[in-house]
Design a protein around this motif. Structure first.
Motif, short mmCIF file in Angstrom:
data_model
loop_
_atom_site.label_atom_id
_atom_site.label_comp_id
_atom_site.label_asym_id
_atom_site.label_seq_id
_atom_site.Cartn_x
_atom_site.Cartn_y
_atom_site.Cartn_z
N GLU A 5 0.83 -1.20 0.00
CA GLU A 5 0.00 0.00 0.00
C GLU A 5 0.87 1.26 0.00
OE1 GLU A 5 -3.48 2.14 2.69
OE2 GLU A 5 -2.86 0.10 3.12
N LYS A 6 1.91 1.28 0.85
CA LYS A 6 2.79 2.44 0.87
C LYS A 6 3.49 2.61 -0.47
CE LYS A 6 6.76 4.52 3.19
NZ LYS A 6 7.72 4.48 4.31
N ALA A 7 3.95 1.50 -1.05
CA ALA A 7 4.64 1.58 -2.34
C ALA A 7 3.70 2.13 -3.42
CB ALA A 7 5.16 0.20 -2.73
N ALA A 8 2.43 1.66 -3.40
CA ALA A 8 1.47 2.12 -4.41
C ALA A 8 1.18 3.60 -4.26
CB ALA A 8 0.19 1.31 -4.28
N GLN A 9 1.11 4.08 -3.02
CA GLN A 9 0.84 5.51 -2.79
C GLN A 9 1.91 6.40 -3.43
OE1 GLN A 9 0.54 5.91 1.45
NE2 GLN A 9 -1.54 5.05 1.54
N HIS A 10 3.10 5.88 -3.52
CA HIS A 10 4.22 6.68 -4.05
C HIS A 10 4.61 6.24 -5.45
CE1 HIS A 10 4.69 8.54 -0.15
NE2 HIS A 10 4.80 7.36 0.43
N GLY A 11 3.80 5.41 -6.07
CA GLY A 11 4.07 5.00 -7.43
C GLY A 11 5.27 4.08 -7.57
N VAL A 12 5.53 3.29 -6.56
CA VAL A 12 6.67 2.36 -6.57
C VAL A 12 6.14 0.94 -6.68
CG1 VAL A 12 8.65 1.46 -5.29
CG2 VAL A 12 8.11 3.91 -5.19
N LYS A 13 6.74 0.16 -7.57
CA LYS A 13 6.33 -1.23 -7.75
C LYS A 13 7.29 -2.17 -7.02
CE LYS A 13 5.53 -4.76 -11.28
NZ LYS A 13 5.60 -5.10 -12.72
N LEU A 14 6.74 -3.07 -6.21
CA LEU A 14 7.55 -4.06 -5.50
C LEU A 14 7.50 -5.39 -6.23
CD1 LEU A 14 6.48 -3.37 -1.78
CD2 LEU A 14 8.46 -2.47 -3.01
N SER A 15 8.64 -6.00 -6.45
CA SER A 15 8.68 -7.32 -7.09
C SER A 15 9.62 -8.23 -6.31
CB SER A 15 9.16 -7.19 -8.54
OG SER A 15 10.47 -6.64 -8.59
N THR A 16 9.42 -9.52 -6.42
CA THR A 16 10.24 -10.50 -5.68
C THR A 16 10.88 -11.49 -6.64
OG1 THR A 16 8.34 -11.94 -5.35
CG2 THR A 16 8.79 -10.32 -3.63
N ASP A 17 12.03 -12.02 -6.24
CA ASP A 17 12.71 -13.07 -7.00
C ASP A 17 13.21 -14.09 -5.98
OD1 ASP A 17 14.01 -14.64 -8.81
OD2 ASP A 17 15.67 -13.24 -9.16
N LEU A 18 12.39 -15.05 -5.62
CA LEU A 18 12.68 -15.99 -4.54
C LEU A 18 13.11 -17.35 -5.07
CD1 LEU A 18 9.57 -15.18 -2.29
CD2 LEU A 18 11.85 -14.12 -2.24
N ASP A 19 13.94 -18.02 -4.28
CA ASP A 19 14.40 -19.37 -4.62
C ASP A 19 13.35 -20.38 -4.11
OD1 ASP A 19 15.62 -21.77 -5.03
OD2 ASP A 19 17.45 -21.30 -3.91
N PRO A 20 12.67 -21.09 -4.99
CA PRO A 20 11.62 -22.04 -4.56
C PRO A 20 12.18 -23.23 -3.78
CG PRO A 20 12.04 -22.27 -6.91
CD PRO A 20 12.80 -21.05 -6.47
N ASN A 21 13.50 -23.47 -3.90
CA ASN A 21 14.12 -24.61 -3.22
C ASN A 21 14.64 -24.26 -1.81
OD1 ASN A 21 13.76 -26.32 -5.51
ND2 ASN A 21 15.57 -25.37 -6.46
N LEU A 22 14.43 -23.00 -1.42
CA LEU A 22 14.93 -22.58 -0.10
C LEU A 22 14.10 -23.25 1.00
CD1 LEU A 22 17.13 -20.69 0.95
CD2 LEU A 22 15.40 -18.89 1.16
N THR A 23 14.76 -23.98 1.87
CA THR A 23 14.05 -24.75 2.91
C THR A 23 13.85 -23.91 4.18
OG1 THR A 23 16.15 -25.64 3.75
CG2 THR A 23 15.01 -26.91 2.06
N ASP A 24 13.04 -24.44 5.10
CA ASP A 24 12.81 -23.77 6.38
C ASP A 24 14.10 -23.69 7.18
OD1 ASP A 24 10.22 -23.63 5.62
OD2 ASP A 24 9.45 -25.09 7.07
N ALA A 25 14.17 -22.68 8.05
CA ALA A 25 15.37 -22.49 8.85
C ALA A 25 14.97 -22.01 10.25
CB ALA A 25 16.30 -21.48 8.18
N PHE A 26 15.93 -22.10 11.18
CA PHE A 26 15.71 -21.67 12.57
C PHE A 26 16.03 -20.18 12.65
CE2 PHE A 26 16.61 -22.18 17.24
CZ PHE A 26 15.35 -22.66 17.57
N LEU A 27 14.99 -19.33 12.58
CA LEU A 27 15.18 -17.88 12.47
C LEU A 27 14.28 -17.13 13.45
CD1 LEU A 27 14.99 -17.67 8.56
CD2 LEU A 27 17.08 -17.69 9.95
N ASP A 28 14.69 -15.88 13.73
CA ASP A 28 13.87 -14.98 14.54
C ASP A 28 12.88 -14.29 13.59
OD1 ASP A 28 12.76 -13.19 16.27
OD2 ASP A 28 14.59 -12.08 16.68
N HIS A 29 11.71 -14.85 13.43
CA HIS A 29 10.74 -14.39 12.46
C HIS A 29 10.43 -12.90 12.63
CE1 HIS A 29 6.79 -13.70 10.66
NE2 HIS A 29 6.96 -14.79 9.92
#
Length: 293
Positions: free
Chosen positions: A249-273
């Motif tokens: 929503e913030k990006a759209a308000q300022h005319g900025v487009k957000l895009s992602t490029d994620l690795d589908p093979n990335l597995t779960d990890a022990f992280l501080d969400h």
């Protein structure tokens, strides 16, 4: 005066040794059997660290007396008196920690040498204890000094970090003020000259910089609270997608487009969400702001 315990079931030997050793400057305690000897030793506590005991005695033999004394105080030196035909027991006494053994009939010069050796061992043991105690104290003092130095270094680094943070905040706030003044100027000029477009653009600048002030205050409140990481098993890709969704929503308000490029093979990890989510939101927010200038 050195205190010494003599244990022997022959009264004549006790009397002779008592007279001789008293004349040599010892404070002598005598016991007629192993049981009495152990009772006397326990009664004297740590004041008694020299014992002479016969091997062959009724009820409790000398080897057992030696074993029990060593169990009570391993630093007590025990000299064992044996008969000529009891060499095996004498050798066995050394295995139990006897300081020395001498044969009957007891020769005073041999006994004197055995006592001198025993006293030397006691003195060396005490020196070693004192040295160890002093060494432990020095290590403790050095450790304390090192800890204090580390704390002072951390405090110095903390002050330096605070200084850098304040300088960065001052620069950031200055930029926000510049943006607010610019927006106000455009609004004033637009109103004076009747230019709605200029007023709109100016108000947009004011609104964006007000949002920056709001974000800055919220960040300061968040980072002022000490937070302990709470790692759990989670998906890194999911964290990214959640962050992008929240900032769309913030990006759209300022005319900025957000895009992602994620690795589908990335597995779960022990992280501080939550921690990673906060960092990601700040990065995306800063990136959106950077696209506006």
């Amino acid at each position: 005066m050195t205190k010494l315990l003599i244990i022997d079931d022959e009264p004549a030997i006790l009397e002779v040794l008592d007279i001789f050793l008293t004349s040599e400057g010892y404070e002598v305690i005598t016991a007629e059997n192993g049981k009495q000897g152990l009772e006397s030793f326990e009664k004297e506590g740590g004041d008694l660290n020299l014992v002479i005991t016969d091997i062959k005695m009724p009820e409790i033999e000398g080897l057992e007396v030696l074993r029990r004394i060593k169990a009570i105080d391993k630093d007590t030196e025990v000299i064992v008196v044996t008969g000529h035909g009891d060499m095996d027991s004498a050798i066995e006494s050394l295995k139990y920690g006897a300081s020395d053994f001498i044969n009957k009939p007891v020769r005073f010069e041999v006994l004197t040498l055995a006592l001198d050796r025993a006293k030397q061992k006691i003195a060396m043991s005490r020196q070693l204890k004192d040295y160890t105690k002093n060494l432990e104290q020095k290590i403790e003092e050095r450790t304390l000094a090192l800890r204090q130095a580390q704390e002072e270094l951390m405090a110095s680094e903390r002050l330096a970090t605070i200084g850098e943070t304040v300088a960065g905040l001052a620069h950031y706030i200055k930029n926000i003020l510049t943006g607010l003044r610019g927006g106000m100027y455009m609004v004033d000029v637009g109103m004076a000259k009747g230019k709605p477009r200029m007023q709109q653009d100016g108000w947009g600048m004011v609104r964006r910089n007000i949002e920056k002030v709001s974000d800055l205050v919220l960040d300061l409140l968040k980072y002022s609270k000490e937070r302990v990481p709470e790692p759990t098993v989670c998906s890194p890709n999911k964290i990214v997608l959640e962050g992008v969704e929240l900032m769309k929503e913030k990006a759209a308000q300022h005319g900025v487009k957000l895009s992602t490029d994620l690795d589908p093979n990335l597995t779960d990890a022990f992280l501080d969400h939550n921690g990673i989510n906060d960092v990601l939101l700040n990065l995306i927010s800063n990136a959106i702001d950077a696209c506006l200038y």
